[in-house]
Design a protein around this motif. Structure first.
Motif, PDB file in Angstrom:
ATOM      1  N   THR A 121       1.030   5.677   3.220  1.00 47.90           N
ATOM      2  CA  THR A 121      -0.035   6.615   2.772  1.00 47.90           C
ATOM      3  C   THR A 121      -0.874   6.745   3.882  1.00 47.90           C
ATOM      4  O   THR A 121      -0.909   5.838   5.063  1.00 47.90           O
ATOM      5  CB  THR A 121      -0.865   6.069   1.510  1.00 47.90           C
ATOM      6  N   TRP A 122      -2.002   7.667   3.969  1.00 44.10           N
ATOM      7  CA  TRP A 122      -3.182   7.677   4.930  1.00 44.10           C
ATOM      8  C   TRP A 122      -3.993   6.320   4.902  1.00 44.10           C
ATOM      9  O   TRP A 122      -4.310   5.756   5.970  1.00 44.10           O
ATOM     10  CB  TRP A 122      -3.930   8.910   4.919  1.00 44.10           C
ATOM     11  N   PRO A 123      -4.401   5.843   3.906  1.00 41.63           N
ATOM     12  CA  PRO A 123      -5.075   4.550   3.890  1.00 41.63           C
ATOM     13  C   PRO A 123      -4.428   3.506   4.614  1.00 41.63           C
ATOM     14  O   PRO A 123      -4.772   2.525   5.475  1.00 41.63           O
ATOM     15  CB  PRO A 123      -5.435   4.476   2.519  1.00 41.63           C
ATOM     16  N   GLY A 181     -10.692   4.707  13.621  1.00 38.93           N
ATOM     17  CA  GLY A 181      -9.988   5.938  12.689  1.00 38.93           C
ATOM     18  C   GLY A 181      -9.768   7.061  13.628  1.00 38.93           C
ATOM     19  O   GLY A 181      -8.532   7.545  13.399  1.00 38.93           O
ATOM     20  N   GLN A 235       0.857  -1.236   0.021  1.00 36.34           N
ATOM     21  CA  GLN A 235      -0.053   0.009   0.072  1.00 36.34           C
ATOM     22  C   GLN A 235       0.880   1.340   0.070  1.00 36.34           C
ATOM     23  O   GLN A 235       0.392   2.224  -0.198  1.00 36.34           O
ATOM     24  CB  GLN A 235      -1.248  -0.093   1.168  1.00 36.34           C
ATOM     25  N   ARG A 245      -4.492   4.289   8.593  1.00 41.17           N
ATOM     26  CA  ARG A 245      -5.616   3.766   9.000  1.00 41.17           C
ATOM     27  C   ARG A 245      -5.906   2.552   9.101  1.00 41.17           C
ATOM     28  O   ARG A 245      -6.453   2.006  10.104  1.00 41.17           O
ATOM     29  CB  ARG A 245      -6.836   4.785   8.142  1.00 41.17           C
ATOM     30  N   ALA A 246      -5.334   1.792   8.066  1.00 42.76           N
ATOM     31  CA  ALA A 246      -5.537   0.307   8.130  1.00 42.76           C
ATOM     32  C   ALA A 246      -4.584  -0.318   9.312  1.00 42.76           C
ATOM     33  O   ALA A 246      -5.000  -1.322   9.926  1.00 42.76           O
ATOM     34  CB  ALA A 246      -5.228  -0.445   6.704  1.00 42.76           C
TER      35      ALA A 246
END
Length: 222
Positions: A41-43, A56, A38, A46-47
């Motif tokens: 990154t921000w995603p 979150g 991934q 958060r994951a």
């Protein structure tokens, strides 16, 4: 984590003085498994937070700068691992101290090689260059302190700027070429800079920072 568990969080934090630090490391552990696919990154952040049991909002409270915070945490973890692996420097000549210090730092970074590749690409982005330079400086400072450096004049800054350049170049080669090429680069650079007056005569801080930027740029496009 469900909302039903959220009220317990303050009590848990109060009973564990370093709850934030411990939880940051748990999120980083999860990030190391997610980042190769991934990226930083921000995603991904958060994951990783969800995988560590955070909501979150909790993740964003703990890591307000998201992937930047995780990138810094990883660099500091590698700094600590390198220092823990190094022997007592007493009895070692300064050349050997620096050689061992840099190799230990490379080994620590490459223990998480897949994640470190994405980490290096993230830090090579123009917006992240100040963070990259700051982290390199901190790494160089820790290694020089282990090596016994006590300079407090301009030499303090020159030494760390130059070692930052060596670390960046050696890591780029270790990640994208081979350990042998990284060691050859390291040995050649150490041969060139062991006389500190030659360091100052041959390399200015501006030159070194340009070299760091070029090394980070190579990481970005590999």
């Amino acid at each position: 984590m469900t909302d039903a568990l959220a009220p317990d969080r303050p009590a848990q934090a109060a009973s564990r003085p370093d709850w934030a630090g411990e939880t940051e490391q748990q999120v980083l552990d999860q990030a190391l498994g997610l980042a190769p696919a991934q990226g930083w990154t921000w995603p991904m952040t958060r994951a990783a937070g969800r995988a560590a049991g955070l909501s979150g909002p909790e993740t964003e409270l703990l890591l307000p700068h998201g992937p930047r915070d995780l990138a810094a945490l990883l660099s500091r973890r590698h700094d600590a691992a390198a220092l823990a692996a190094l022997p007592d420097p007493a009895g070692l000549k300064i050349r050997e101290r620096i050689r061992r210090a840099v190799l230990a730092r490379l080994d620590a970074a490459c223990a998480d090689e897949a994640a470190t590749r994405r980490w290096s690409g993230y830090l090579s982005l123009p917006l992240n260059l100040p963070l990259a330079l700051s982290l390199l400086w901190d790494s160089a400072d820790g290694l020089w302190r282990w090596a016994g450096d006590i300079a407090t004049d301009e030499n303090h800054y020159s030494k760390r700027a130059i070692l930052s350049g060596i670390l960046a170049g050696a890591l780029a080669l270790r990640l994208h070429a081979s350990p042998a090429e990284a060691e050859a680069f390291l040995d050649a650079r150490i041969d060139n800079v062991m006389a500190f007056e030659k360091w100052k005569a041959g390399l200015s801080t501006h030159d070194v920072m340009g070299e760091v930027a070029r090394a980070l740029g190579k990481m970005r496009y590999r």
